[in-house]
Enzyme design. Structure first.
Site, PDB file in Angstrom:
ATOM      1  N   TRP A   1      89.829  -8.683 -52.573  1.00 51.04           N
ATOM      2  CA  TRP A   1      91.176  -9.239 -52.769  1.00 51.04           C
ATOM      3  C   TRP A   1      91.382  -9.734 -54.182  1.00 51.04           C
ATOM      4  O   TRP A   1      92.460  -9.585 -54.751  1.00 51.04           O
ATOM      5  CB  TRP A   1      91.474 -10.318 -51.723  1.00 51.04           C
ATOM      6  CG  TRP A   1      91.555  -9.704 -50.365  1.00 51.04           C
ATOM      7  CD1 TRP A   1      90.661  -9.845 -49.349  1.00 51.04           C
ATOM      8  CD2 TRP A   1      92.558  -8.785 -49.900  1.00 51.04           C
ATOM      9  NE1 TRP A   1      91.047  -9.071 -48.280  1.00 51.04           N
ATOM     10  CE2 TRP A   1      92.192  -8.411 -48.588  1.00 51.04           C
ATOM     11  CE3 TRP A   1      93.704  -8.225 -50.460  1.00 51.04           C
ATOM     12  CZ2 TRP A   1      92.947  -7.516 -47.831  1.00 51.04           C
ATOM     13  CZ3 TRP A   1      94.459  -7.334 -49.710  1.00 51.04           C
ATOM     14  CH2 TRP A   1      94.083  -6.992 -48.412  1.00 51.04           C
TER      15      TRP A   1
ATOM     16  N   ASP B   1      94.179 -17.931 -54.500  1.00 54.93           N
ATOM     17  CA  ASP B   1      94.526 -17.225 -53.273  1.00 54.93           C
ATOM     18  C   ASP B   1      93.668 -17.821 -52.156  1.00 54.93           C
ATOM     19  O   ASP B   1      92.451 -17.616 -52.133  1.00 54.93           O
ATOM     20  CB  ASP B   1      94.249 -15.730 -53.449  1.00 54.93           C
ATOM     21  CG  ASP B   1      94.451 -14.946 -52.159  1.00 54.93           C
ATOM     22  OD1 ASP B   1      94.877 -15.539 -51.137  1.00 54.93           O
ATOM     23  OD2 ASP B   1      94.196 -13.724 -52.164  1.00 54.93           O
TER      24      ASP B   1
ATOM     25  N   LYS C   1      96.419 -15.939 -40.721  1.00 57.13           N
ATOM     26  CA  LYS C   1      95.019 -16.166 -40.348  1.00 57.13           C
ATOM     27  C   LYS C   1      94.861 -17.541 -39.699  1.00 57.13           C
ATOM     28  O   LYS C   1      94.497 -17.647 -38.547  1.00 57.13           O
ATOM     29  CB  LYS C   1      94.130 -15.998 -41.573  1.00 57.13           C
ATOM     30  CG  LYS C   1      94.139 -14.549 -42.073  1.00 57.13           C
ATOM     31  CD  LYS C   1      93.934 -14.459 -43.532  1.00 57.13           C
ATOM     32  CE  LYS C   1      94.261 -13.133 -44.142  1.00 57.13           C
ATOM     33  NZ  LYS C   1      93.776 -11.934 -43.506  1.00 57.13           N
TER      34      LYS C   1
HETATM   35  N1  PMP Z   1      94.228 -12.167 -50.054  1.00 53.75           N
HETATM   36  C1  PMP Z   1      93.301 -12.335 -49.091  1.00 53.75           C
HETATM   37  C2  PMP Z   1      92.130 -13.234 -49.355  1.00 53.75           C
HETATM   38  C3  PMP Z   1      93.474 -11.678 -47.869  1.00 53.75           C
HETATM   39  O1  PMP Z   1      92.571 -11.834 -46.905  1.00 53.75           O
HETATM   40  C4  PMP Z   1      94.600 -10.842 -47.665  1.00 53.75           C
HETATM   41  C5  PMP Z   1      94.855 -10.143 -46.352  1.00 53.75           C
HETATM   42  N2  PMP Z   1      93.801  -9.857 -45.582  1.00 53.75           N
HETATM   43  C6  PMP Z   1      95.512 -10.682 -48.712  1.00 53.75           C
HETATM   44  C7  PMP Z   1      95.303 -11.387 -49.884  1.00 53.75           C
HETATM   45  C8  PMP Z   1      96.725  -9.832 -48.558  1.00 53.75           C
HETATM   46  O2  PMP Z   1      97.573 -10.465 -47.708  1.00 53.75           O
HETATM   47  P1  PMP Z   1      98.934  -9.830 -47.161  1.00 53.75           P
HETATM   48  O3  PMP Z   1      98.543  -8.752 -46.225  1.00 53.75           O
HETATM   49  O4  PMP Z   1      99.577 -11.001 -46.505  1.00 53.75           O
HETATM   50  O5  PMP Z   1      99.684  -9.325 -48.329  1.00 53.75           O
END
Ligand code: PMP
Length: 362
Positions: free
Chosen positions: A98, A173, A197
């Site tokens: 991520w 994040d 989550k």
């Molecule tokens: N950052 C992290 C740490 C994530 O776990 C996720 C989704 N699993 C995201 C960003 C992306 O999130 P979204 O699908 O809400 O765009």
């Protein structure tokens, strides 16, 4: 027993409340999602969600809480668009998939605008099996911000303590470890994460940002992309995801009624301790790739001796009523997500299953 990585299991009382109120919200004869987002019924929910979040996390007065849309992925783009001007530079600390994605999105914006994006630290060489410490990061004190990921959902890598990467504004994040424990919000210029989550359904993105930082954002963007505009409109610049925010409100209420974040943190730590103990007890069979000090309390990843056994593990556990245990498709293996609403008894049942499985197949 739902161990999904997100969207993830939600607390039963939050869902039951939604069920009970679905057809008749606050005596109005219709559901909350059919109300105007400008009406007093919805407004009360919106305000309560904001208030509960502020209380639970002790968000300081000079920080705004925003409910936005587009997921954390939208924030990957919106952060550089607001804060990374031409000639400017931003630092990224990359400890998993991520963080890589956030960096890529910022780099695309920087290429368009003549800004710079630096990787201040990366643990890619370790195959993302550990976090990066501030001491090993090559930080630019003049950076517009430094971006890092507190918990890497796919690799199961998490900062045990909340680090600080130098003196630049800290942007984090926290998608997969938001609101699982108390943290000090004050040092952060911005925290963001999808709700799906730990605190609600997908469709709601939470942003907590210092007002002074928001004010630095560029003013020539379309207003929908400016944090400033959302803050001024109290997250009602356009139609918000009202039903999603209503469910977030229900989940926050559940956390409050349980005793707040101290209780939630204790629960989460107990669950993770039980699961890592089960892995370590059969260390010849189960292999946890993440370094001990970086092990995630939220997403526990491990491997079995081979992929055939992993497949068998998933099939048999499913028959026992456990779902969501398959590792992310990019890394394979097993991943157990232990977000706030996962019950300790489920983890204990999983641990018993693991012991038995290892005995039969080791
Ligand atoms: N950052 C992290 C740490 C994530 O776990 C996720 C989704 N699993 C995201 C960003 C992306 O999130 P979204 O699908 O809400 O765009």
């Amino acid at each position: 027993m739902n161990f999904n990585a997100g969207p993830a299991t939600l607390p039963l009382p939050a869902l039951e409340r939604a069920r009970n109120e679905l057809l008749d919200f606050a005596g109005s004869g219709m559901s909350v999602m059919e109300h105007s987002h400008r009406g007093k019924e919805y407004e009360a929910v919106h305000d309560e969600a904001l208030r509960l979040l502020r209380d639970l996390l002790a968000v300081p007065k000079d920080h705004e809480i925003l409910f936005l849309q587009g997921g954390a992925s939208m924030q990957f783009a919106e952060v550089p668009m607001n804060f990374l001007g031409s000639g400017g530079s931003a630092d990224y600390v990359v400890t998993g998939a991520w963080g890589e994605k956030a960096h890529e999105e910022a780099a695309a914006w920087a290429a368009m605008t003549g800004a710079r994006v630096r990787i201040a630290a990366s643990t890619k060489e370790s195959k993302y099996t550990r976090v990066a410490t501030p001491a090993e990061a090559d930080l630019d004190g003049k950076a517009a911000y430094v971006h890092w990921t507190s918990n890497e959902t796919i690799h199961g890598v998490q900062y045990a303590d909340v680090p600080r990467f130098g003196s630049a504004p800290q942007v984090c994040d926290m998608s997969s470890d938001f609101l699982w424990r108390k943290i000090d919000v004050a040092p952060f210029s911005m925290i963001y994460g999808g709700a799906q989550k730990n605190i609600g359904p997908s469709g709601v993105t939470v942003v907590i940002a210092r007002r002074e930082f928001i004010d630095r954002g560029r003013r020539d963007l379309p207003s929908i992309l400016q944090y400033r505009a959302h803050a001024e409109a109290k997250s009602l610049l356009n139609t918000p995801p009202t039903f999603g925010i209503y469910l977030v409100r229900n989940v926050l209420e559940w956390i409050r009624d349980l005793g707040g974040l101290d209780v939630i943190e204790r629960r989460n730590r107990e669950k993770a301790a039980a699961l890592y103990a089960a892995i370590d007890a059969d260390a010849g069979f189960y292999r946890a790739p993440v370094e001990r000090g970086s092990r995630s309390v939220m997403n526990v990843v491990f491997r079995l001796p081979n992929e055939a056994l992993e497949k068998q593990f998933l099939g048999e556990s499913k028959k026992q009523g456990m779902v969501g245990l398959k590792g992310h498709r990019s890394v394979g293996g097993i991943r157990v997500s232990l977000y706030n609403a996962v019950e300790l008894e489920w983890v204990e049942e999983l641990a018993r299953f693991m012991k038995d499985f290892a005995k039969r197949n080791g």
